[in-house]
Scaffold this motif. Structure first.
Motif, PDB file in Angstrom:
ATOM      1  N   ARG A 109       1.926   0.991  -1.718  1.00  0.00           N
ATOM      2  CA  ARG A 109       1.178   0.037  -2.532  1.00  0.00           C
ATOM      3  C   ARG A 109      -0.133   0.691  -2.931  1.00  0.00           C
ATOM      4  NH1 ARG A 109      -1.018  -5.734  -0.114  1.00  0.00           N
ATOM      5  NH2 ARG A 109      -1.278  -6.721  -2.116  1.00  0.00           N
ATOM      6  N   GLN A 125      -5.676 -14.595  -2.453  1.00  0.00           N
ATOM      7  CA  GLN A 125      -5.847 -13.163  -2.666  1.00  0.00           C
ATOM      8  C   GLN A 125      -5.731 -12.886  -4.170  1.00  0.00           C
ATOM      9  OE1 GLN A 125      -2.807  -9.750  -1.908  1.00  0.00           O
ATOM     10  NE2 GLN A 125      -3.094 -10.880  -0.024  1.00  0.00           N
ATOM     11  N   TYR A 155      -3.497  -4.578 -10.751  1.00  0.00           N
ATOM     12  CA  TYR A 155      -2.726  -3.335 -10.869  1.00  0.00           C
ATOM     13  C   TYR A 155      -3.114  -2.661 -12.182  1.00  0.00           C
ATOM     14  CZ  TYR A 155       0.578  -5.657  -7.612  1.00  0.00           C
ATOM     15  OH  TYR A 155       1.157  -6.320  -6.561  1.00  0.00           O
ATOM     16  N   HIS A 177       9.419  -4.875  -0.239  1.00  0.00           N
ATOM     17  CA  HIS A 177       8.907  -5.268   1.089  1.00  0.00           C
ATOM     18  C   HIS A 177       9.208  -6.740   1.323  1.00  0.00           C
ATOM     19  CE1 HIS A 177       5.893  -6.536  -1.829  1.00  0.00           C
ATOM     20  NE2 HIS A 177       5.590  -7.489  -0.969  1.00  0.00           N
ATOM     21  N   ASP A 225       7.518 -10.295   2.686  1.00  0.00           N
ATOM     22  CA  ASP A 225       6.142 -10.783   2.869  1.00  0.00           C
ATOM     23  C   ASP A 225       5.923 -11.291   4.285  1.00  0.00           C
ATOM     24  OD1 ASP A 225       5.209 -10.135   0.411  1.00  0.00           O
ATOM     25  OD2 ASP A 225       5.111 -12.170  -0.371  1.00  0.00           O
ATOM     26  N   ILE A 243       2.804 -16.749  -6.210  1.00  0.00           N
ATOM     27  CA  ILE A 243       2.053 -15.784  -7.025  1.00  0.00           C
ATOM     28  C   ILE A 243       1.825 -16.395  -8.408  1.00  0.00           C
ATOM     29  CG2 ILE A 243       2.213 -13.543  -8.221  1.00  0.00           C
ATOM     30  CD1 ILE A 243       3.905 -12.525  -5.877  1.00  0.00           C
ATOM     31  N   TYR A 296       0.467 -15.197 -12.190  1.00  0.00           N
ATOM     32  CA  TYR A 296       0.009 -14.090 -13.037  1.00  0.00           C
ATOM     33  C   TYR A 296      -1.196 -14.572 -13.831  1.00  0.00           C
ATOM     34  CZ  TYR A 296       4.768 -12.707 -11.887  1.00  0.00           C
ATOM     35  OH  TYR A 296       5.920 -12.421 -11.210  1.00  0.00           O
ATOM     36  N   THR A 336       7.734  -8.747 -11.215  1.00  0.00           N
ATOM     37  CA  THR A 336       8.033  -8.941  -9.790  1.00  0.00           C
ATOM     38  C   THR A 336       9.547  -8.838  -9.680  1.00  0.00           C
ATOM     39  OG1 THR A 336       6.132 -10.393  -9.603  1.00  0.00           O
ATOM     40  CG2 THR A 336       7.745 -10.489  -7.817  1.00  0.00           C
ATOM     41  N   HIS A 386      11.009  -8.117  -2.096  1.00  0.00           N
ATOM     42  CA  HIS A 386      10.657  -7.992  -3.507  1.00  0.00           C
ATOM     43  C   HIS A 386       9.688  -6.832  -3.692  1.00  0.00           C
ATOM     44  CE1 HIS A 386       7.825 -10.493  -1.365  1.00  0.00           C
ATOM     45  NE2 HIS A 386       6.907  -9.975  -2.171  1.00  0.00           N
ATOM     46  N   ALA A 411       6.546  -5.100  -6.666  1.00  0.00           N
ATOM     47  CA  ALA A 411       5.808  -5.202  -7.925  1.00  0.00           C
ATOM     48  C   ALA A 411       6.088  -3.909  -8.682  1.00  0.00           C
ATOM     49  CB  ALA A 411       4.326  -5.362  -7.657  1.00  0.00           C
ATOM     50  N   LYS A 471      -2.434  -5.680 -14.760  1.00  0.00           N
ATOM     51  CA  LYS A 471      -1.824  -6.916 -14.266  1.00  0.00           C
ATOM     52  C   LYS A 471      -2.721  -7.526 -13.190  1.00  0.00           C
ATOM     53  CE  LYS A 471       2.072  -8.131 -11.236  1.00  0.00           C
ATOM     54  NZ  LYS A 471       3.156  -7.503 -10.473  1.00  0.00           N
ATOM     55  N   ILE A 497      -3.038 -10.797 -10.471  1.00  0.00           N
ATOM     56  CA  ILE A 497      -2.323 -11.909  -9.834  1.00  0.00           C
ATOM     57  C   ILE A 497      -3.250 -12.660  -8.872  1.00  0.00           C
ATOM     58  CG2 ILE A 497       0.022 -10.921  -9.915  1.00  0.00           C
ATOM     59  CD1 ILE A 497      -0.359 -10.273  -6.858  1.00  0.00           C
ATOM     60  N   GLN A 511      -2.566 -14.775  -5.376  1.00  0.00           N
ATOM     61  CA  GLN A 511      -1.444 -14.906  -4.454  1.00  0.00           C
ATOM     62  C   GLN A 511      -1.829 -15.711  -3.215  1.00  0.00           C
ATOM     63  OE1 GLN A 511       1.928 -11.960  -3.241  1.00  0.00           O
ATOM     64  NE2 GLN A 511       0.016 -11.063  -2.573  1.00  0.00           N
TER      65      GLN A 511
HETATM   66  O1  LIG Z   1       2.485  -8.297  -7.836  1.00  0.00           O
HETATM   67  C1  LIG Z   1       3.608  -8.735  -7.614  1.00  0.00           C
HETATM   68  O2  LIG Z   1       4.372  -9.007  -8.544  1.00  0.00           O
HETATM   69  C2  LIG Z   1       4.078  -8.927  -6.208  1.00  0.00           C
HETATM   70  C3  LIG Z   1       2.994  -8.741  -5.191  1.00  0.00           C
HETATM   71  C4  LIG Z   1       3.497  -8.787  -3.799  1.00  0.00           C
HETATM   72  O3  LIG Z   1       4.657  -8.863  -3.551  1.00  0.00           O
HETATM   73  C5  LIG Z   1       2.569  -8.776  -2.664  1.00  0.00           C
HETATM   74  O4  LIG Z   1       1.374  -8.541  -2.852  1.00  0.00           O
HETATM   75  O5  LIG Z   1       3.025  -9.009  -1.519  1.00  0.00           O
END
Ligand SMILES: O=C(O)CCC(=O)C(=O)O
Ligand SMILES: [Fe+2]
Length: 515
Positions: A133, A173, A177, A186, A188, A202, A204, A214, A277, A279, A287, A289, A291
């Protein structure tokens, strides 16, 4: 357990003291002229505004600067999540946040983002791993969440949407990006490392020019893991690069205001591997987000005060906009107003008249009808809506049941899925406007029963299962969702190795056999 929140960034070293002689007078002058309000005063003023709004009956739906933004959001929005997948449970909703709210969150964290970290080893230790990440992020501060009305409003909506109590979450959070930044596949939730997160929401905060989806690889996870592979043209690709452009995988494109809600555990509390999932890399643009990582239990212990817009039974027709929480825990009890239209209620009543009953048993003045497959098919839209509202797969319920209160006992019809609770102790009378008192009765009854010692079949159902009821009067309809107290069976950590148990017993079997 160590907190997942990162500590505050170290203070910046000033480069040359003389510069302050020129910079300091500028805000001081602006302040004196009334042109500038420091951040703390801005949020204090806004907090007072929000507070006042909960104390008067003439509250607006949001602090004034956001009332326009909120009024642009579609009405009855909570029941309108699109079910993208049932196994794993993934839901998407556009316009969850208004454009103004998205911009607000981005501005709120401007200049504060830090390189993102990941849970690395036991005891909840976080570290930076750029191959996994490589984006930037920041957790909002405790006071920031508590005192900024716009943020509290967003958080209440997030928690109502996921049907999770207000204090069971990590701080909000915000992530950013840039080009080529990503987060590899990963989960969560990682109970073995003390991080058990039932669900993730999440949003956007901007439109991305290209990439940044995602990605849920589902059954193809093994082909997206973090190693180098050669593609058909002989090009070496690492990890998700092998999957992000591939057809047939579940990909959610970022769109400003769009929310994706997914569950990291299945309804029995087991980790849902299918919810893993990633990113995808941003190819053009950037981008942002917001979260929310929900927890099974209180985490940062921020409890938002009750808010008339979201908490308690509605006292007026204007309080029907958002999903309402009647009881946050033990049990979790929600109400959604105007869940069925008046026409839909009428159609159900007509259906009752024309349909011969299959299994009926009478109980305290209430007749129960389990509708057959044919009728279920005709009511497909409503049944789907009920399942979406409680975030449960369609396969998880008993056939729809319609209860009819006989004349003299009550008015209206009562529909349930999955399990029944009971009829209200005091029947609502025909003088009652709307259905408020009936729900009060049900809520009170459930609350008092849940404190009793030896469980009857009632507690068994209310503890282990989900109940949905719709009460149809000639006025507005309400939906009541009664969730399991620990949002679908919390995994319990035992010992160092994190062996998981189900807190409330197994619910793998049929509803009646499970308790
Ligand atoms: O940015 C995303 O689309 C996913 C982010 C994500 O999975 C995370 O931060 O755990
Ligand atoms: Fe994630």
């Amino acid at each position: 357990m160590e907190s997942s929140q990162e500590g505050p960034a170290p203070a910046q070293q000033s480069g040359g003291r003389w510069i302050w002689m020129f910079i300091l007078p500028v805000p001081l002058l602006a302040f004196a002229l009334g042109l500038w309000q420091p951040a703390w005063q801005r949020s204090e003023g806004a907090a007072q505004e929000g507070q006042a709004s909960t104390l008067t009956s003439e509250w607006t739906d949001a602090p004034s600067q956001f009332s326009r933004a909120l009024s642009q959001l579609p009405a009855r929005s909570e029941a309108e999540w699109e079910v993208v997948s049932e196994f794993p449970r993934i839901f998407v909703r556009d316009d969850f946040l208004s454009f103004e709210e998205c911009n607000f969150l981005k501005e709120q964290v401007a200049g504060r983002l830090q390189p993102a970290k990941v849970v690395e080893r036991e005891e909840n230790k976080y570290d930076q791993q750029v191959n996994v990440r490589n984006n930037q992020q920041i957790w909002l501060g405790y006071a920031e969440e508590r005192d900024t009305p716009v943020i509290s409003h967003i958080l209440k909506r997030m928690h109502r949407a996921a049907r999770i109590p207000d204090d069971d979450a990590e701080a909000l959070q915000i992530g950013l990006y840039g080009i080529d930044e990503k987060y590899e596949v990963h989960p969560d939730s990682d109970p073995k490392n003390g991080v058990a997160r039932p669900a993730t929401l999440i949003v956007y905060l901007n439109d991305v020019d290209e990439g940044g989806e995602t990605l849920f690889p589902l059954g193809s996870r093994a082909e997206c893991t973090m190693r180098w592979r050669q593609d058909a043209e002989g090009k070496q690709k690492f990890g998700i690069q092998n999957c992000c452009d591939r057809e047939g995988l579940l990909r959610i494109s970022p769109k400003k205001g769009r929310a994706v809600l997914f569950f990291n555990h299945d309804t029995a509390g087991e980790i849902d591997m299918m919810a893993e999932h990633a990113a995808c890399q941003v190819k053009r643009g950037e981008k942002w987000i917001a979260q929310r990582w929900f927890r099974y239990e209180p985490y940062q212990r921020l409890v938002h005060p009750p808010d008339v817009r979201f908490d308690g039974l509605p006292m007026s027709a204007s309080q029907t906009r958002w999903t309402r929480s009647i009881s946050q825990k033990s049990p979790s009890l929600f109400v959604i107003e105007e869940f069925l239209s008046v026409e839909e209620c009428q159609a159900l009543l007509d259906l009752l008249k024309e349909t011969p009953s299959f299994k009926i048993f009478k109980e305290g003045g209430m007749a129960r009808h389990w509708v057959d497959k044919e009728v279920q098919r005709r009511l497909e839209k409503i049944i789907k809506r009920m399942h979406t509202a409680v975030l449960m797969p369609e396969a998880s319920s008993e056939p729809l049941q319609i209860g009819f209160y006989e004349p003299g006992s009550s008015q209206g019809i009562w529909m349930e899925m999955a399990a029944w609770v009971t009829t209200p102790k005091e029947q609502p009378s025909s003088q009652v406007a709307g259905a408020g008192s009936a729900w009060r009765n049900v809520a009170d009854l459930v609350r008092s029963r849940s404190t009793r010692q030896s469980p009857s079949i009632l507690e068994c159902h209310t503890w282990c299962l989900l109940l949905v009821g719709v009460l149809c009067f000639s006025g507005p309809t309400q939906l009541l969702g009664l969730m399991t107290p620990q949002h679908f069976m919390a995994p319990v950590l035992r010992g160092q190795k994190g062996r998981r148990l189900l807190r409330s017993g197994s619910v793998q079997g049929s509803p009646s056999s499970s308790c």
